[in-house]
Design an enzyme around this catalytic site. Structure first.
Site, PDB file in Angstrom:
ATOM      1  N   HIS A  12     -85.100  47.312  81.545  1.00  0.00           N
ATOM      2  CA  HIS A  12     -85.793  48.571  81.841  1.00  0.00           C
ATOM      3  C   HIS A  12     -84.975  49.783  81.367  1.00  0.00           C
ATOM      4  CE1 HIS A  12     -88.345  45.784  83.946  1.00  0.00           C
ATOM      5  NE2 HIS A  12     -87.289  45.349  84.597  1.00  0.00           N
ATOM      6  N   GLU A  16     -83.963  49.068  89.809  1.00  0.00           N
ATOM      7  CA  GLU A  16     -83.501  47.954  88.985  1.00  0.00           C
ATOM      8  C   GLU A  16     -82.812  48.440  87.725  1.00  0.00           C
ATOM      9  OE1 GLU A  16     -85.297  43.990  86.677  1.00  0.00           O
ATOM     10  OE2 GLU A  16     -86.650  45.373  87.705  1.00  0.00           O
ATOM     11  N   HIS A  76     -81.577  41.348  85.005  1.00  0.00           N
ATOM     12  CA  HIS A  76     -82.677  41.884  85.798  1.00  0.00           C
ATOM     13  C   HIS A  76     -82.429  41.682  87.289  1.00  0.00           C
ATOM     14  CE1 HIS A  76     -85.641  42.691  82.565  1.00  0.00           C
ATOM     15  NE2 HIS A  76     -84.907  41.802  81.917  1.00  0.00           N
ATOM     16  N   GLU A 126     -82.397  36.789  86.831  1.00  0.00           N
ATOM     17  CA  GLU A 126     -82.837  37.605  87.956  1.00  0.00           C
ATOM     18  C   GLU A 126     -81.720  37.475  88.988  1.00  0.00           C
ATOM     19  OE1 GLU A 126     -85.343  39.525  87.931  1.00  0.00           O
ATOM     20  OE2 GLU A 126     -86.907  38.718  86.638  1.00  0.00           O
TER      21      GLU A 126
END
Length: 211
Positions: free
Chosen positions: A6, A43, A98, A176
């Protein structure tokens, strides 16, 4: 190559990040805003900090490190562009970092590896699986975090719906690092000292794979 997921400016540029791009198995948004903890720790900031701490650790090991974005204030780049950066750099390993945004009762981490797309990633599926196992093992040992209890199996998952993996011509995995919507995981991911442990563990995973 380190790919901190992101970007800090994504939320203010919805038209740009929602543009559809081809990921071989379909079309998806160029990028997304990512998730955040219930306390508002985003995030994009988490991933940027972890990648930033990993870079000097890997450089001290002798690696040349490429990042997919220069700061946490920009927009994108698209998932297609992120894969291209690793391909053009001829990266020996690609790690996309992430934090998950799953249901709050789910906790733990998991590593996502590319599934086979014949004619596109045949040569990188097996080395990516080795990279995934190395990252999983080092992360668990270095952080003590458990495997996710809501997805994957033994901390590993294979997917063909992620552009960053589908389009990579280099060994690549996603991690993750925890579920940012889970109170216990969020507390760890929001803690600067614990993020330092995460960064060291992930760097060790890359070291194990490359050696």
């Amino acid at each position: 190559m380190l790919d901190p997921g992101h970007n800090g400016g994504n939320a203010s540029h919805p038209e740009e990040i929602n543009r559809q791009v081809d990921i071989i198995t379909g079309r998806k948004a160029c990028n997304t805003t990512g998730t955040e903890t219930n306390d508002g720790f985003p995030e994009h900031a988490f991933t940027w900090d972890v990648a930033g701490q990993m870079k000097p650790i890997l450089e001290r090991m002798g690696a040349k490190v490429v990042l997919t974005r220069p700061n946490d204030r920009g927009v994108g780049p698209c998932v297609t562009e992120r894969a291209a950066i690793g391909n053009e750099a001829r990266a020996d390993a690609v790690l996309s970092i992430h934090g998950d945004g799953a249901a709050p009762d789910g906790h733990g981490f998991h590593v996502i590896m590319p599934g086979l797309l014949r004619g596109h990633n045949d040569d990188v599926v097996k080395p990516s699986a080795r990279l995934g196992r190395a990252v999983r093992d080092a992360y668990r040992e270095g952080t003590g975090m458990p495997y996710a209890n809501y997805t994957a199996k033994n901390g590993l998952q294979t997917r063909t719906d992620l552009g960053g993996l589908n389009l990579s011509k280099r060994p690549a995995v996603f991690i993750e690092c925890g579920n940012m919507r889970n109170e216990r995981d969020a507390a760890k991911m929001s803690d600067a000292a614990f993020r330092k442990r995460m960064a060291a563990a992930l760097a060790d995973g890359i070291r194990r794979f490359l050696s």
